[in-house]
Design an enzyme around this catalytic site. Sequence first.
Site, short mmCIF file in Angstrom:
data_model
loop_
_atom_site.label_atom_id
_atom_site.label_comp_id
_atom_site.label_asym_id
_atom_site.label_seq_id
_atom_site.Cartn_x
_atom_site.Cartn_y
_atom_site.Cartn_z
N TYR A 47 -5.72 68.94 54.06
CA TYR A 47 -4.30 69.04 53.68
C TYR A 47 -3.54 67.83 54.21
CZ TYR A 47 -2.29 72.74 51.00
OH TYR A 47 -1.87 73.49 49.95
N GLU A 49 0.08 66.92 53.16
CA GLU A 49 1.44 66.83 52.60
C GLU A 49 2.21 65.70 53.27
OE1 GLU A 49 3.40 70.60 52.80
OE2 GLU A 49 2.30 71.40 51.08
N ASP A 193 5.26 54.11 30.09
CA ASP A 193 4.13 55.00 30.34
C ASP A 193 2.91 54.34 29.70
OD1 ASP A 193 2.17 56.92 30.30
OD2 ASP A 193 3.45 58.52 29.52
N THR A 219 -1.96 57.20 33.66
CA THR A 219 -3.07 58.02 34.10
C THR A 219 -4.09 57.07 34.72
OG1 THR A 219 -4.22 57.72 32.01
CG2 THR A 219 -2.81 59.66 32.18
N LYS A 222 -8.14 57.17 31.71
CA LYS A 222 -8.33 56.72 30.33
C LYS A 222 -8.97 55.33 30.36
CE LYS A 222 -4.76 59.91 28.82
NZ LYS A 222 -3.43 60.13 28.23
N ARG A 228 -9.65 61.72 37.07
CA ARG A 228 -8.51 62.31 36.38
C ARG A 228 -7.31 62.31 37.32
NH1 ARG A 228 -8.36 64.65 31.72
NH2 ARG A 228 -10.49 63.99 31.40
C1 LIG Z 1 -2.51 61.10 28.40
C2 LIG Z 1 -1.08 60.78 28.51
C3 LIG Z 1 -0.28 61.36 29.52
C4 LIG Z 1 -0.66 62.56 30.33
O1 LIG Z 1 -1.76 62.54 31.06
P1 LIG Z 1 -2.38 63.87 31.66
O2 LIG Z 1 -3.19 63.34 32.79
O3 LIG Z 1 -3.15 64.52 30.57
O4 LIG Z 1 -1.27 64.73 32.16
C5 LIG Z 1 1.03 60.91 29.65
N1 LIG Z 1 1.52 59.98 28.82
C6 LIG Z 1 0.79 59.44 27.84
C7 LIG Z 1 1.42 58.42 26.96
C8 LIG Z 1 -0.51 59.84 27.64
O5 LIG Z 1 -1.22 59.33 26.61
#
Ligand SMILES: *Cc1c(COP(=O)(O)O)cnc(C)c1O
Length: 422
Positions: A47, A49, A193, A219, A222, A228
């Site tokens: 933990y 936090e 994003d 993220t 990807k 993840r």
């Molecule tokens: C995949 C994605 C997310 C979210 O990712 P998660 O890990 O699935 O919550 C946010 N923004 C965009 C543009 C994405 O393609």
Amino acid sequence: MQQDQQVFDLLDKELQRQRKGIELIASENFTSLQVMKAMGSVATNKYAEGYPGKRYYGGCEVVDEIENLAIDRLKQIFNASWANVQPHSGAQANAAVLLACLKPGDKILGLDLSMGGHLTHGSLANFSGKLYQPFFYGVDRETGLVDYEQLEQTALKERPKLIIVGASAYSRDWDYARVRKVADEIGAILMADIAHPAGLIAKGLLNDPFDHCHIVTSTTHKTLRGPRGGIIMMRNDFDNPMGIKDPKGNIRSMSALLDLAVFPGTQGGPLEHVIAGKAVAFGEILTDDFLQYQKQVQINAQATAKAFVDLGYNIISGGTDNHLMLIDLRNKNITGKKAQETLDKADITLNKNAVPFDDKSPFVTSGIRVGVPAITTRGFKEENMKFVVDAIDKVLTNADNEQVLNEVKKSINNYMIDFPLY
Ligand SMILES: *Cc1c(COP(=O)(O)O)cnc(C)c1O
């Protein structure tokens, strides 16, 4: 203790599934063994936090070092001056930014979900569209490119507090400088994003959002090929030019506001085992091998797009700058849903996807999204992409012929033996 055979048999089954098929889901990838090793480690027991040096629990001296290492490597990758590596996912990273920058009811402007945007950019089904007042821009019907005119006009009319650029199903690069001008005109915060193209941006293969956007989220699983998870970063603009206040009413730096919005704002204890996995992945991203990988991703995406176009497929915007493409199947007389389900039978995995101005429901859709990061990790080069596109075409043109589907599946399972995974 005896190993839980039931669960580990299922995990082995999932490994076999990943090994034998062609993985084209644009948001997926295969992490290295050392990333997985870090995730399956003792750090899951801790933990922690708070933040390194400022924790609410004892015994954090080692995880402090792990988290600081992840932060330092991430800053180096993007030439960022501040980073938070604690968000459990991309959606959590975005939730924290919205919480830090907005009050409930404030206006936000993002790319419409049906045009390639993400749920967290203001969809009514998501907290971002329920707690805040969302407005949207789209893409041009003819070109398939982001309609920056519409973005600008909506921004000037509605004066949102936050503008979000970035997408989940958009194959072209972004003009961040242009949107920053709009944001400055109305005193809005600009957030990029980069959940999808982050790996290409990390290696300088796409426009750099960091000089133009106040805040960048992503993220890590990807194109970055890590565990993840989510991240939040900034290069400039720490000084909170909009004068946003913290929960106690004090004006704080943007970095302090964002840290507070992750913890305690939206999360409890960080996943230090995942942060260890992030640190490992960031180390891999800093290598020249990762540059070669991302270059190959871009080359493979372009080879795939060309092969589709040569077979008469309609790619939105006509091609791709990044790792993915969106295909409108309406001239092929098959829905996205049926395409996805039929391709699954031949061990080709991808997702149905709405195309811009789609006339079908989100459960059916007129399109599919095709991404190459995962198969590029498996070793596919541009000369292998014709095999992939030919297989997809054969499946889609013989969607009700089980015998053909079986033949394609066998040829794929055979083909993949030459591209070992784990
Ligand atoms: C995949 C994605 C997310 C979210 O990712 P998660 O890990 O699935 O919550 C946010 N923004 C965009 C543009 C994405 O393609």
